[in-house]
Design a protein around this motif. Sequence first.
Motif, PDB file in Angstrom:
ATOM      1  N   GLN A 224      37.134   6.244  50.742  1.00  0.00           N
ATOM      2  CA  GLN A 224      36.994   5.570  49.460  1.00  0.00           C
ATOM      3  C   GLN A 224      37.511   6.501  48.370  1.00  0.00           C
ATOM      4  O   GLN A 224      37.036   7.632  48.229  1.00  0.00           O
ATOM      5  N   VAL A 225      38.485   6.034  47.617  1.00  0.00           N
ATOM      6  CA  VAL A 225      39.077   6.814  46.529  1.00  0.00           C
ATOM      7  C   VAL A 225      38.974   5.984  45.254  1.00  0.00           C
ATOM      8  O   VAL A 225      39.619   4.942  45.150  1.00  0.00           O
ATOM      9  N   ASN A 226      38.124   6.440  44.329  1.00  0.00           N
ATOM     10  CA  ASN A 226      37.952   5.726  43.058  1.00  0.00           C
ATOM     11  C   ASN A 226      37.645   4.247  43.241  1.00  0.00           C
ATOM     12  O   ASN A 226      38.203   3.393  42.563  1.00  0.00           O
ATOM     13  N   THR A 349      45.555   3.041  36.377  1.00  0.00           N
ATOM     14  CA  THR A 349      45.465   2.843  34.929  1.00  0.00           C
ATOM     15  C   THR A 349      44.509   3.858  34.321  1.00  0.00           C
ATOM     16  O   THR A 349      43.675   4.453  35.009  1.00  0.00           O
ATOM     17  N   LYS A 350      44.633   4.041  33.006  1.00  0.00           N
ATOM     18  CA  LYS A 350      43.724   4.938  32.308  1.00  0.00           C
ATOM     19  C   LYS A 350      42.288   4.429  32.389  1.00  0.00           C
ATOM     20  O   LYS A 350      41.337   5.210  32.356  1.00  0.00           O
ATOM     21  N   GLN A 354      38.976   6.452  33.477  1.00  0.00           N
ATOM     22  CA  GLN A 354      37.745   6.459  32.694  1.00  0.00           C
ATOM     23  C   GLN A 354      36.545   6.075  33.558  1.00  0.00           C
ATOM     24  O   GLN A 354      35.461   6.656  33.430  1.00  0.00           O
ATOM     25  N   GLN A 355      36.746   5.111  34.461  1.00  0.00           N
ATOM     26  CA  GLN A 355      35.673   4.713  35.372  1.00  0.00           C
ATOM     27  C   GLN A 355      35.235   5.895  36.232  1.00  0.00           C
ATOM     28  O   GLN A 355      34.044   6.116  36.454  1.00  0.00           O
ATOM     29  N   GLN A 356      36.224   6.668  36.722  1.00  0.00           N
ATOM     30  CA  GLN A 356      35.891   7.828  37.546  1.00  0.00           C
ATOM     31  C   GLN A 356      35.069   8.830  36.754  1.00  0.00           C
ATOM     32  O   GLN A 356      34.075   9.371  37.252  1.00  0.00           O
ATOM     33  N   GLN A 360      31.332  10.136  37.587  1.00  0.00           N
ATOM     34  CA  GLN A 360      31.050  11.563  37.752  1.00  0.00           C
ATOM     35  C   GLN A 360      29.824  11.968  36.932  1.00  0.00           C
ATOM     36  O   GLN A 360      28.961  12.716  37.408  1.00  0.00           O
ATOM     37  N   LEU A 361      29.752  11.489  35.705  1.00  0.00           N
ATOM     38  CA  LEU A 361      28.615  11.819  34.850  1.00  0.00           C
ATOM     39  C   LEU A 361      27.312  11.286  35.431  1.00  0.00           C
ATOM     40  O   LEU A 361      26.292  11.991  35.470  1.00  0.00           O
TER      41      LEU A 361
END
Length: 461
Positions: A224-226, A349-350, A354-356, A360-361
């Motif tokens: 699973q990648v992003n 896409t940007k 941003q979702q990644q 992460q946070l």
Amino acid sequence: MSDTIRLAAAEDAATVRDILFRAYEPIRKLELKWPAANATAELVAANIQRNECYVLEQDGEIAATLTYSLEGEVRDVTALPFIKWFAVDPLLQARGLGSKLMDWVERSVLLEQHRAPAVTLATAARHPWLADMYRRNGYASILDFDPKNGDGVMHLMRKILDPALYEEYILLHEQNFYPDASFPYAMYTVTSFSCIPKGRGFNELHWHDELQFTLVTKGKIFIQVNGVTHELKAGHAIFINKGVLHISKQFDKNSEYVSFNFPEKLLTFYSDSHMEKNYVLPYTNSLFFSLVIRPETEWQSIMLELLWRLKNKFDLKGSWGWEYEVSIMTVQLWLTMITNISMASVESTKYIKQQQERIQLMISYIHQNYFSNLSLQEIAESAHLSISECTRSFKKTLHTTPYDYLIKYRIKKSAELLNSTEQTITEIASKVGFNHVNHFIQSFKKQYNKTPKEYRSLKID
């Protein structure tokens, strides 16, 4: 007097060069080979174009300058931003202008814009006062190294800009330790039971600074990648770019894979090379996250053959010149890939980036606070999201809910305690955040198909 801080422009090169030359006079007297000390106007202009160069103007005149690189001049040691050149006009020193510029860049640019948890710089051990000056400004030495250029020992220093953000960075960031530091390249062999050498195996979400090619050698796995799940069978592979969140999951119990991890500098031959500028950084610094490699085209088949040859070379490593052979095959692998893809077709896409960052946070917040009575509201707030957007992000990126991720992480930490301590089941349940031991036992059995007691007994046997 009015002070203004802005990005340097091409027409500032001559003034910046003049300040650098005069400010770095003590460096030349110490015979330190720092590029800034003898920079030409052309080199300063190139620096302004390539890096982030800021200037502080006092009443319209440039008084100080600071340049940082997000790529890190010491990226084999750290991926954190690195301060390259920093100087104050000698005629205007002792007025706090340097500290003002540095503080502003650290807070307003690195932390607020780039969300950098910390920043680094380097200085010579034989300089009489620079290291002490940086320490007074919050920097601490983290590593001493010798660049072998005659400058002697250098201090690599780090300043943590946001402790909580830095903890998140550490929790998700996998630091690869290579068997041979002089050849920073490793092949990780991952099975149901182990990862050799020690590293992240199945079901462990993480990211790292190295590039990665993964080859499935047995069975079938999911990577699973992003938020995008890729099914890979034996003989299939995937490329994963640096800094990208990913996790591998087993489909078959006997599934195995190998991952080749190496720093991007292996592909560049030397810093600032034509290869680095044109064939490496445009890809590794882009929104190109991953590429699945299956034997569907001739060039993909060539890549798969190279990966199998790499595996065989690592299995039999030790022969004279094997490092050269591995490096040559890796460069061939990279060149084959970038020759046959278009950035328009592989870049994300940007919004996905941003979702990644949001995920992460949030998962870092869970990792830091899993033992507490966490609420969905708290998890969402860690990424400045609403509860509904938090849930959507988890489902889209990780295909699970925040609550399920929290429970699975608690169970994972409990398994570590079952293996490493003699604490009772009740004590462990409480320590990892479960209020009721029965809920803990049920959740554990759901994840491992064994009760905690059975799991501990199996490990002892």
